[in-house]
Design an enzyme around this catalytic site. Structure first.
Site, PDB file in Angstrom:
ATOM      1  N   GLN A 117      -7.276  -2.226   4.198  1.00  0.00           N
ATOM      2  CA  GLN A 117      -6.259  -1.403   3.534  1.00  0.00           C
ATOM      3  C   GLN A 117      -6.906  -0.616   2.376  1.00  0.00           C
ATOM      4  O   GLN A 117      -6.415   0.433   1.980  1.00  0.00           O
ATOM      5  CB  GLN A 117      -5.150  -2.316   3.003  1.00  0.00           C
ATOM      6  CG  GLN A 117      -4.025  -1.610   2.282  1.00  0.00           C
ATOM      7  CD  GLN A 117      -2.823  -2.511   2.148  1.00  0.00           C
ATOM      8  OE1 GLN A 117      -2.127  -2.777   3.115  1.00  0.00           O
ATOM      9  NE2 GLN A 117      -2.568  -3.005   0.949  1.00  0.00           N
TER      10      GLN A 117
ATOM     11  N   TYR B 211      -9.059  -6.857  12.603  1.00  0.00           N
ATOM     12  CA  TYR B 211      -8.441  -6.337  11.389  1.00  0.00           C
ATOM     13  C   TYR B 211      -8.439  -7.389  10.294  1.00  0.00           C
ATOM     14  O   TYR B 211      -8.149  -8.561  10.530  1.00  0.00           O
ATOM     15  CB  TYR B 211      -6.991  -5.877  11.663  1.00  0.00           C
ATOM     16  CG  TYR B 211      -6.328  -5.377  10.392  1.00  0.00           C
ATOM     17  CD1 TYR B 211      -6.521  -4.063   9.957  1.00  0.00           C
ATOM     18  CD2 TYR B 211      -5.561  -6.224   9.598  1.00  0.00           C
ATOM     19  CE1 TYR B 211      -5.961  -3.611   8.770  1.00  0.00           C
ATOM     20  CE2 TYR B 211      -4.997  -5.779   8.418  1.00  0.00           C
ATOM     21  CZ  TYR B 211      -5.200  -4.476   8.007  1.00  0.00           C
ATOM     22  OH  TYR B 211      -4.655  -4.029   6.834  1.00  0.00           O
TER      23      TYR B 211
ATOM     24  N   LYS C 265     -16.724  27.662 -29.535  1.00  0.00           N
ATOM     25  CA  LYS C 265     -17.116  27.115 -28.236  1.00  0.00           C
ATOM     26  C   LYS C 265     -16.346  27.697 -27.053  1.00  0.00           C
ATOM     27  O   LYS C 265     -15.135  27.899 -27.129  1.00  0.00           O
ATOM     28  CB  LYS C 265     -16.943  25.587 -28.233  1.00  0.00           C
ATOM     29  CG  LYS C 265     -17.885  24.823 -29.131  1.00  0.00           C
ATOM     30  CD  LYS C 265     -19.359  25.097 -28.872  1.00  0.00           C
ATOM     31  CE  LYS C 265     -19.885  24.496 -27.606  1.00  0.00           C
ATOM     32  NZ  LYS C 265     -19.869  23.037 -27.621  1.00  0.00           N
TER      33      LYS C 265
ATOM     34  N   LYS D 272      -8.145   3.348   2.016  1.00  0.00           N
ATOM     35  CA  LYS D 272      -7.273   4.521   1.878  1.00  0.00           C
ATOM     36  C   LYS D 272      -7.507   5.316   0.595  1.00  0.00           C
ATOM     37  O   LYS D 272      -7.659   6.534   0.644  1.00  0.00           O
ATOM     38  CB  LYS D 272      -5.798   4.126   1.906  1.00  0.00           C
ATOM     39  CG  LYS D 272      -5.384   3.222   3.015  1.00  0.00           C
ATOM     40  CD  LYS D 272      -4.886   3.957   4.193  1.00  0.00           C
ATOM     41  CE  LYS D 272      -4.727   3.029   5.358  1.00  0.00           C
ATOM     42  NZ  LYS D 272      -5.565   1.814   5.382  1.00  0.00           N
TER      43      LYS D 272
ATOM     44  N   GLU E 204     -18.623  20.986 -15.278  1.00  0.00           N
ATOM     45  CA  GLU E 204     -19.045  19.632 -15.635  1.00  0.00           C
ATOM     46  C   GLU E 204     -18.227  18.591 -14.856  1.00  0.00           C
ATOM     47  O   GLU E 204     -18.760  17.562 -14.435  1.00  0.00           O
ATOM     48  CB  GLU E 204     -18.917  19.422 -17.143  1.00  0.00           C
ATOM     49  CG  GLU E 204     -19.957  20.222 -17.909  1.00  0.00           C
ATOM     50  CD  GLU E 204     -19.653  20.366 -19.392  1.00  0.00           C
ATOM     51  OE1 GLU E 204     -20.577  20.646 -20.138  1.00  0.00           O
ATOM     52  OE2 GLU E 204     -18.489  20.200 -19.798  1.00  0.00           O
TER      53      GLU E 204
ATOM     54  N   SER F 142       0.835  -1.209   0.000  1.00  0.00           N
ATOM     55  CA  SER F 142       0.000   0.000   0.000  1.00  0.00           C
ATOM     56  C   SER F 142       0.867   1.256   0.000  1.00  0.00           C
ATOM     57  O   SER F 142       0.339   2.366   0.063  1.00  0.00           O
ATOM     58  CB  SER F 142      -0.915   0.001   1.233  1.00  0.00           C
ATOM     59  OG  SER F 142      -0.153  -0.178   2.410  1.00  0.00           O
TER      60      SER F 142
ATOM     61  N   ASN G  86      -1.874  -2.700  12.903  1.00  0.00           N
ATOM     62  CA  ASN G  86      -3.346  -2.610  12.944  1.00  0.00           C
ATOM     63  C   ASN G  86      -3.791  -1.392  13.752  1.00  0.00           C
ATOM     64  O   ASN G  86      -4.768  -0.730  13.413  1.00  0.00           O
ATOM     65  CB  ASN G  86      -3.951  -3.870  13.576  1.00  0.00           C
ATOM     66  CG  ASN G  86      -3.575  -5.127  12.815  1.00  0.00           C
ATOM     67  OD1 ASN G  86      -2.914  -5.040  11.782  1.00  0.00           O
ATOM     68  ND2 ASN G  86      -3.970  -6.291  13.321  1.00  0.00           N
TER      69      ASN G  86
ATOM     70  N   THR H 177     -39.149  26.027  -9.935  1.00  0.00           N
ATOM     71  CA  THR H 177     -39.415  24.685  -9.407  1.00  0.00           C
ATOM     72  C   THR H 177     -39.668  23.846 -10.650  1.00  0.00           C
ATOM     73  O   THR H 177     -40.200  24.368 -11.646  1.00  0.00           O
ATOM     74  CB  THR H 177     -40.646  24.651  -8.466  1.00  0.00           C
ATOM     75  OG1 THR H 177     -41.793  25.038  -9.210  1.00  0.00           O
ATOM     76  CG2 THR H 177     -40.484  25.561  -7.255  1.00  0.00           C
ATOM     77  N   HIS H 178     -39.285  22.599 -10.617  1.00  0.00           N
ATOM     78  CA  HIS H 178     -39.399  21.720 -11.795  1.00  0.00           C
ATOM     79  C   HIS H 178     -38.717  22.337 -13.015  1.00  0.00           C
ATOM     80  O   HIS H 178     -39.116  22.075 -14.153  1.00  0.00           O
ATOM     81  CB  HIS H 178     -40.869  21.423 -12.119  1.00  0.00           C
ATOM     82  CG  HIS H 178     -41.673  21.000 -10.939  1.00  0.00           C
ATOM     83  ND1 HIS H 178     -41.815  19.693 -10.560  1.00  0.00           N
ATOM     84  CD2 HIS H 178     -42.361  21.732 -10.018  1.00  0.00           C
ATOM     85  CE1 HIS H 178     -42.575  19.636  -9.461  1.00  0.00           C
ATOM     86  NE2 HIS H 178     -42.899  20.855  -9.115  1.00  0.00           N
TER      87      HIS H 178
ATOM     88  N   ASN I 295     -16.632  26.386 -23.283  1.00  0.00           N
ATOM     89  CA  ASN I 295     -17.351  25.344 -22.550  1.00  0.00           C
ATOM     90  C   ASN I 295     -17.108  25.396 -21.035  1.00  0.00           C
ATOM     91  O   ASN I 295     -15.987  25.683 -20.597  1.00  0.00           O
ATOM     92  CB  ASN I 295     -16.937  23.961 -23.064  1.00  0.00           C
ATOM     93  CG  ASN I 295     -17.384  23.731 -24.494  1.00  0.00           C
ATOM     94  OD1 ASN I 295     -18.416  24.245 -24.921  1.00  0.00           O
ATOM     95  ND2 ASN I 295     -16.599  22.977 -25.249  1.00  0.00           N
TER      96      ASN I 295
ATOM     97  N   SER J  78     -13.175  24.090 -27.887  1.00  0.00           N
ATOM     98  CA  SER J  78     -13.373  22.848 -28.630  1.00  0.00           C
ATOM     99  C   SER J  78     -12.306  22.745 -29.701  1.00  0.00           C
ATOM    100  O   SER J  78     -11.912  23.756 -30.295  1.00  0.00           O
ATOM    101  CB  SER J  78     -14.763  22.859 -29.264  1.00  0.00           C
ATOM    102  OG  SER J  78     -14.799  22.009 -30.393  1.00  0.00           O
TER     103      SER J  78
HETATM  104  N1  ARG Z   1      -1.136  -1.256   5.245  1.00  0.00           N
HETATM  105  C1  ARG Z   1      -2.059  -1.811   6.189  1.00  0.00           C
HETATM  106  C2  ARG Z   1      -3.387  -1.059   6.077  1.00  0.00           C
HETATM  107  O1  ARG Z   1      -3.427  -0.023   5.482  1.00  0.00           O
HETATM  108  C3  ARG Z   1      -1.502  -1.682   7.552  1.00  0.00           C
HETATM  109  C4  ARG Z   1      -1.944  -2.741   8.487  1.00  0.00           C
HETATM  110  C5  ARG Z   1      -1.364  -4.025   8.151  1.00  0.00           C
HETATM  111  N2  ARG Z   1      -1.567  -5.028   9.153  1.00  0.00           N
HETATM  112  C6  ARG Z   1      -1.417  -6.343   8.912  1.00  0.00           C
HETATM  113  N3  ARG Z   1      -1.617  -7.150   9.868  1.00  0.00           N
HETATM  114  N4  ARG Z   1      -1.062  -6.782   7.742  1.00  0.00           N
HETATM  115  O2  ARG Z   1      -4.401  -1.516   6.543  1.00  0.00           O
END
Ligand code: ARG
Length: 453
Positions: free
Chosen positions: A334, A329, A295, A337, A302, A24, A111, A155-156, A297, A289
């Protein structure tokens, strides 16, 4: 081969595909500075609990400060072969301090670490997002102060009644204020705990985990924390390591921000069309464009509208990821994130770019005045007129409905209908000189007295 925080019981080396799939670091490096704070606190705890000597604690603290500096200057190089940011920082310490660094992981687990670092990241990011929210609100306040005008309300998506621009855009300020307060509330509720270990707690007494961060947070590098918070010993370590409610709450709150910004974007897109022509978006906030030279835009708007879908998707992805997980855990977690970091990043960019666009927005007052000539916008005011003159609301509503139909069928403006026809066909309560006064946007908006200003 990058050093791991585990491996003693393994005979084989990890398959390269697993290394790649498992890691990660490419996105959790953003947690570096928060992970360092956790380590600094953990050093103090280990020293107090006599797992580290004063000398060992000092050298670990010094080295953590060095790493912290390099993170602040963007010179901390992460090894992208290393599983995650926690492993990277541990390895950097080990390279410098050798044996002493090996003691740091006593009584803690990634964890617990990852929740700690992510919560601090969230608190800091909420503070920053709230600055962006405040700036966008200020841009809206300035815009309406420069443009004291009335526009048709809808409205609408049909002409409804005239409203002040300050009320129309003020509705977005209200949404932004709720967004701000919602995020503050979530941040305040987010308890920062320590002492969970992997799931079952640690051999260190809970009193050692009662830490006031006030002193640490006074240091200039933590200036983005407005709120001083304390660290508490966990009261349920299983919950602490497996709780991701805060992630879901935050992405949910950010999805609501995204939905509000998307609605604002949609209003502005509609207003910028040739058909409406209420506003002129500054060229610096438009694109062209490759084929049609004429154009100009509203791509920015958007994208703001489009990204709302990404935010909702992020929310659904974390909710779905969590719903089937047994305690405690699991590595699935993971995957909270990228949706979390991505949501903060998108909203921060949206708020900034919208503030710029709003600051440079121009209103086509003449065009808006043209739209305000539509008599249908004042139909409800005629109803109120009849009610004030003794007609029951339901009857007044029917009378004016018939009047509108007569006007459409006979291609005649209500204002042009002679008084005798008004009286004969519709209501003897009509006095033309009084009715004519009602077709005035300012008279219409000022007659609405229910709004507490
Ligand atoms: N990179 C892990 C996460 O974001 C950290 C925790 C990992 N713990 C484990 N027992 N593998 O969740």
């Amino acid at each position: 081969m990058a050093k791991k925080l585990w491996g003693g019981r393994f005979e084989k080396i990890t398959d390269p595909l697993v290394e790649e799939f498992n890691k990660s670091i490419h996105y959790d490096k953003i947690l570096a500075r928060w992970d360092i704070i956790g380590s600094m606190i953990h050093v103090k705890i280990l020293e107090r609990a006599k797992y580290l000597t004063a000398q060992e604690a000092l050298s670990l603290d010094n080295e953590l400060r060095v790493i912290s500096e390099s993170i602040a200057n963007n010179t901390f190089i992460t090894d992208d072969k290393c599983e995650d940011i926690h492993t990277n920082i541990q390895n950097a310490l080990q390279d410098k301090l050798g044996e002493t660094a090996l003691k740091l992981h006593m009584a803690r687990s990634r964890n617990d670490q990852v929740v700690f670092a992510t919560k601090l990241y969230c608190k800091s990011s909420i503070t920053k997002i709230n600055v962006d929210i405040t700036n966008l609100s200020a841009a809206i306040v300035d815009l309406v102060a420069r443009n004291d005008i009335i526009i048709p309300g809808f409205t609408h998506m049909q002409h409804a009644q005239p409203v002040y621009l300050k009320d129309y855009l003020g509705a977005y300020s209200k949404m932004l204020l709720r967004d701000y307060e919602r995020l503050v509330y979530i941040s305040k509720n987010m308890k920062i705990t320590m002492g969970s270990g992997a799931l079952a707690g640690t051999p260190i007494n809970s009193s050692e985990y009662n830490i006031n961060l006030e002193e640490i947070l006074k240091e200039p590098r933590f200036k983005d924390f407005k709120e001083v918070f304390i660290i508490e010993p966990t009261s349920n370590s299983l919950d602490s390591v497996s709780d991701r409610d805060f992630v879901i709450e935050i992405i949910s709150a950010l999805s609501i921000v995204a939905m509000h910004l998307s609605r604002l974007a949609e209003d502005l897109i509609i207003w910028s069309t040739k058909e409406f022509d209420f506003i002129e978006i500054d060229e610096a906030f438009c694109t062209g464009s490759s084929l049609m030279p004429q154009k100009k835009n509203p791509d920015v708007l958007e994208l703001v509208r489009g990204y709302a879908g990404r935010l909702c998707g992020n929310l659904v992805s974390v909710l779905t990821m969590m719903k089937g997980l047994p305690l405690t855990y699991n590595k699935d977690m993971q995957l909270d994130k990228e949706p979390l970091f991505g949501s903060f990043e998108i909203i921060s960019k949206e708020l900034k770019v919208l503030a710029g666009l709003i600051k440079t927005l121009e209103f086509n007052k003449e065009k808006i005045d043209e739209h305000l000539k539509d008599e249908s916008l004042y139909a409800t005011d005629i109803v109120y007129y009849l009610v004030k003159n003794g007609e029951a609301f339901k009857n007044a509503h029917t009378i004016v409905g018939e009047l509108v139909k007569y006007s459409i069928d006979n291609h005649i403006a209500i204002k042009e209908i002679p008084e005798d026809i008004l009286k004969e066909k519709f209501s003897d309560k009509f006095v033309k000189a009084e009715i004519i006064k009602l077709f005035d946007p300012r008279v219409s908006v000022e007659s609405k007295e229910s709004i507490k200003r």
